[in-house]
Design a protein around this motif. Structure first.
Motif, PDB file in Angstrom:
ATOM      1  N   CYS A   1      -9.003 -10.680   4.509  1.00  0.00           N
ATOM      2  CA  CYS A   1     -10.274 -11.391   4.644  1.00  0.00           C
ATOM      3  C   CYS A   1     -11.347 -10.361   4.950  1.00  0.00           C
ATOM      4  O   CYS A   1     -11.143  -9.477   5.755  1.00  0.00           O
TER       5      CYS A   1
ATOM      6  N   ILE B   1      -7.430  -2.938   8.047  1.00  0.00           N
ATOM      7  CA  ILE B   1      -6.107  -2.348   7.853  1.00  0.00           C
ATOM      8  C   ILE B   1      -5.746  -1.462   9.024  1.00  0.00           C
ATOM      9  O   ILE B   1      -6.593  -0.761   9.560  1.00  0.00           O
TER      10      ILE B   1
ATOM     11  N   PHE C   1      -6.949   2.328   1.552  1.00  0.00           N
ATOM     12  CA  PHE C   1      -6.204   1.349   0.749  1.00  0.00           C
ATOM     13  C   PHE C   1      -7.066   0.292   0.052  1.00  0.00           C
ATOM     14  O   PHE C   1      -7.006   0.153  -1.144  1.00  0.00           O
ATOM     15  N   ASP C   2      -7.831  -0.490   0.836  1.00  0.00           N
ATOM     16  CA  ASP C   2      -8.512  -1.627   0.232  1.00  0.00           C
ATOM     17  C   ASP C   2      -9.895  -1.766   0.847  1.00  0.00           C
ATOM     18  O   ASP C   2     -10.023  -2.097   2.027  1.00  0.00           O
ATOM     19  N   GLU C   3     -10.911  -1.513   0.044  1.00  0.00           N
ATOM     20  CA  GLU C   3     -12.290  -1.506   0.534  1.00  0.00           C
ATOM     21  C   GLU C   3     -12.689  -2.868   1.099  1.00  0.00           C
ATOM     22  O   GLU C   3     -12.521  -3.885   0.440  1.00  0.00           O
ATOM     23  N   GLY C   4     -13.172  -2.859   2.316  1.00  0.00           N
ATOM     24  CA  GLY C   4     -13.766  -4.069   2.880  1.00  0.00           C
ATOM     25  C   GLY C   4     -12.821  -4.964   3.651  1.00  0.00           C
ATOM     26  O   GLY C   4     -13.256  -5.918   4.276  1.00  0.00           O
ATOM     27  N   SER C   5     -11.519  -4.703   3.619  1.00  0.00           N
ATOM     28  CA  SER C   5     -10.610  -5.511   4.436  1.00  0.00           C
ATOM     29  C   SER C   5     -10.200  -4.703   5.671  1.00  0.00           C
ATOM     30  O   SER C   5     -10.611  -3.565   5.833  1.00  0.00           O
TER      31      SER C   5
ATOM     32  N   ARG D   1     -14.880  -8.509   2.887  1.00  0.00           N
ATOM     33  CA  ARG D   1     -15.941  -8.526   1.886  1.00  0.00           C
ATOM     34  C   ARG D   1     -15.510  -9.141   0.562  1.00  0.00           C
ATOM     35  O   ARG D   1     -16.322  -9.591  -0.212  1.00  0.00           O
ATOM     36  N   LYS D   2     -14.193  -9.122   0.305  1.00  0.00           N
ATOM     37  CA  LYS D   2     -13.755  -9.616  -1.007  1.00  0.00           C
ATOM     38  C   LYS D   2     -13.066 -10.971  -0.946  1.00  0.00           C
ATOM     39  O   LYS D   2     -12.975 -11.667  -1.938  1.00  0.00           O
TER      40      LYS D   2
ATOM     41  N   PHE E   1       0.789  -1.240   0.000  1.00  0.00           N
ATOM     42  CA  PHE E   1       0.000   0.000   0.000  1.00  0.00           C
ATOM     43  C   PHE E   1       0.821   1.290   0.000  1.00  0.00           C
ATOM     44  O   PHE E   1       0.662   2.121  -0.874  1.00  0.00           O
TER      45      PHE E   1
ATOM     46  N   SER F   1      -0.814  -2.882   8.823  1.00  0.00           N
ATOM     47  CA  SER F   1      -1.256  -4.272   8.930  1.00  0.00           C
ATOM     48  C   SER F   1      -2.532  -4.405   8.122  1.00  0.00           C
ATOM     49  O   SER F   1      -3.318  -3.459   8.025  1.00  0.00           O
TER      50      SER F   1
ATOM     51  N   ILE G   1      -5.664  -7.191   7.021  1.00  0.00           N
ATOM     52  CA  ILE G   1      -6.366  -8.475   7.048  1.00  0.00           C
ATOM     53  C   ILE G   1      -7.233  -8.517   5.801  1.00  0.00           C
ATOM     54  O   ILE G   1      -8.280  -7.871   5.752  1.00  0.00           O
TER      55      ILE G   1
END
Lengths: 411, 411
Positions: free
Chosen positions: A304, B299, B293-297, A306-307, A293, A300, A302
């Protein structure tokens, strides 16, 4: 006719003979002089022998062999790593054709992997007699290791000894021609400062004691029927030499793959779910550490959610700057394992500076070798990524070199 | 001549008068009918009065008033939030021109913010007499609140009561014309189901007890000379009604800004460094939660490092899916504070779905209002972001509406 430089060694006297010009295995298409240097040592194969037969064969081409060092204890997954690495370059890696069936060498179109056990100066009986382990530097010939690695790096073929793991004896040597990429893997690639200085990139596979123990139990107890006590005793016996001679090498590594027990399951000691760290030294020429990122900050992740659905205990990535033996490093960590390898693309797409040539190359590599150990966890992922980084380093080194042929000198 | 629909209420009888067509404050450029409905209530200003004087003025235009609810306890930064919000739309927000100097209303080109204290049915003396706090629904006229918010939403101007915070009395009403965006802020915007249903978007400012206490001490003890005991007693006195009537509204909010003590300093109770959560409900029409950064995970991100230097205790962001009162939500959290506000651009560039119109708009807004409380921490950052989301929601609602004028009916 060009003559290659003489690589003098204390232990060799230079009795050179000139063979016909040849083309190396590697696709260097210029004329080459092959220059034999035969050792004056006895070709003794007696146990305890401190000398072994070898010949240095020099194939002067462009000095374009990139040398990679991979250090690790035995049984730590070096061979899997090597198969992942050679796969990155496409061709299958095989032992030298028509040679010793017990050869430790793996050759593919681009890469030659030599095992540093071949530089044991003492064979199994010899070690027993002297009461030293294979980990002990006194059981290894660093002068020869240096000479031969240097020769290969300089484009000169060598006759490398073979340590026969089956018999425990030193077998007659095999011819190793300078490859595009030479990987020296074994216990001591970074132990000797001269050898270390020859490395264009170095990797240390650092398996924590807990995981090493769990793996040995799995292999030696479950598969070979050893007792728990004997496994413990054998680990204990190796430990002092390991700590003294092997472990300290990791401070020199450009990249360390550290394998630890998971932190996702409290007090886990099964060693099945692994937490793997990729520790990457900053400021290494041609090597840009992978990041997650945002380069240089601490993260950190995770994935796991929604995707990506994960079964217990899930997956956790961490990334950030750190210090390792006084060096500035970036650390990428993966704890847990993938349920479905094809979902790796989701993780791959969030990693940056992984030196892929196309979108999804890491995933493709992992899928291709999905039956290899560690394919569903950080060991496989980071080995694959390090393989891609090595390809990248190789290509950068080649591109940076002025391709002037080695100047010929009169014999 | 068009006549606006009659918005009947139990407490109002419809004595309507027709004024000249006018243009609203808001730039609706069609002809409009203004329709007065005068209440039959007494215009009494006696303490304890349960009625107040008001007139409903209806300006039928396109029904394009978007209604936003903002709930919070008093002294929790609603006015700062409102100033940040109106600033997003450009114009300065001011009390109605030439009106009651103690008006609680703020009007800008786009936005009208009304304070729900204006719907107190009991003035200060009346509350004392009946032994109820302002938090108690019995001290508030939800029928009128509903009628007037509905009227404004339907494009009808209203004569809204004024609760005078200086005198504690109910002052004569002021004319409120339907704005583009109506914000109703106060203790109970989501308490009454009818009012709640009128809200296009709702926000709850949730200040944790620890922080509320630290703030009150700062304000009431340090600035106003109150004793620690009296502050504690006043908080304790409010708590039962707060817990019963105010706090439960947060379950209905589309976005909650939660202000907590920092976790970066162990056992911190100064309340100076804040951990602020932006809890965003999933599946709300026209509202796409911000992500990192990442939708739904899940962080966590410590941006301090090679690119952003932070003094102790640093900054930590967290992001991830969660559940809130049974709803699926996304939570963005910031713990710590910025040393240099202009470095916020670095953080902003890693946030996604923040509904900016140009790169760096969040940073620009924060810099413009850098003297506002909370500008160096998550309260200011998330208030600014929520302001941008409200602008975005407003624009989407307007775009989605078929712009057919309200059909005229005969008087």
């Amino acid at each position: 006719m060009a003559i290659c430089p003489v690589y003098t060694t204390k232990s060799l006297h230079s009795t050179c003979s000139i063979s016909t010009p040849s083309k190396t295995h590697l696709g260097f298409h210029q004329k080459q002089v092959v220059f034999y240097t035969t050792s004056g040592r006895k070709t003794s194969k007696r146990s305890g022998s401190t000398s072994s037969p070898y010949v240095i064969t020099c194939s002067v081409g462009n000095s374009q062999t990139v040398v990679i060092g991979l250090a690790a204890d035995s049984g730590c997954g070096k061979s899997t790593f090597m198969r992942r690495l050679t796969n990155v370059f496409g061709g299958a890696a095989e032992p030298p054709k028509g040679g010793n069936p017990d050869s430790n060498t793996l050759i593919s179109d681009t890469t030659t992997v030599i095992c540093l056990d071949d530089y044991h100066s003492l064979d199994r009986t010899g070690r027993k007699k002297k009461g030293v382990t294979a980990l002990d530097p006194r059981a290894n010939d660093f002068d020869l290791m240096y000479e031969q690695v240097k020769a290969l790096k300089d484009g000169i073929a060598v006759d490398k000894p073979i340590y026969n793991h089956v018999t425990g004896l030193l077998d007659p040597p095999e011819l190793i021609k300078p490859p595009k990429i030479l990987v020296i893997e074994g216990l001591h690639p970074m132990y000797d400062a001269r050898v270390r200085d020859l490395l264009d990139f170095s990797i240390y596979l650092d398996i924590s004691n807990e995981v090493k123990f769990a793996w040995k139990i799995q292999r030696d107890m479950a598969e070979r029927g050893h007792s728990l006590e004997s496994i413990k005793a054998s680990i204990q016996a190796r430990k002092p030499d390991f700590d003294a001679y092997i472990d300290p090498q990791k401070q020199y590594a450009d990249a360390v793959i550290e394998v630890l027990p998971t932190q996702l399951i409290p007090d886990d000691n099964e060693g099945k779910i692994l937490r793997v760290k990729l520790i990457m030294k900053e400021g290494v020429e041609f090597f840009s550490p992978v990041y997650l990122f945002d380069e240089g900050s601490s993260i950190s992740w995770i994935p796991c959610g929604r995707k990506l659905t994960c079964s217990y205990p899930g997956i956790k990535f961490s990334y950030g700057p750190d210090s390792y033996f006084g060096h500035e490093v970036s650390v990428l960590e993966m704890d847990g394992q993938f349920d479905r390898l094809d979902e790796l693309i989701y993780v791959e797409s969030h990693l940056s500076s992984i030196s892929t040539k196309f979108y999804g190359e890491v995933t493709q590599q992992m899928l291709k070798l999905s039956d290899f150990p560690g394919s569903n966890n950080g060991t496989g992922l980071f080995q694959t990524i390090v393989g891609l980084k090595i390809r990248d380093i190789y290509e950068q080194i080649i591109a940076s070199k002025t391709k002037t042929p080695v100047e010929a000198t009169k014999a």
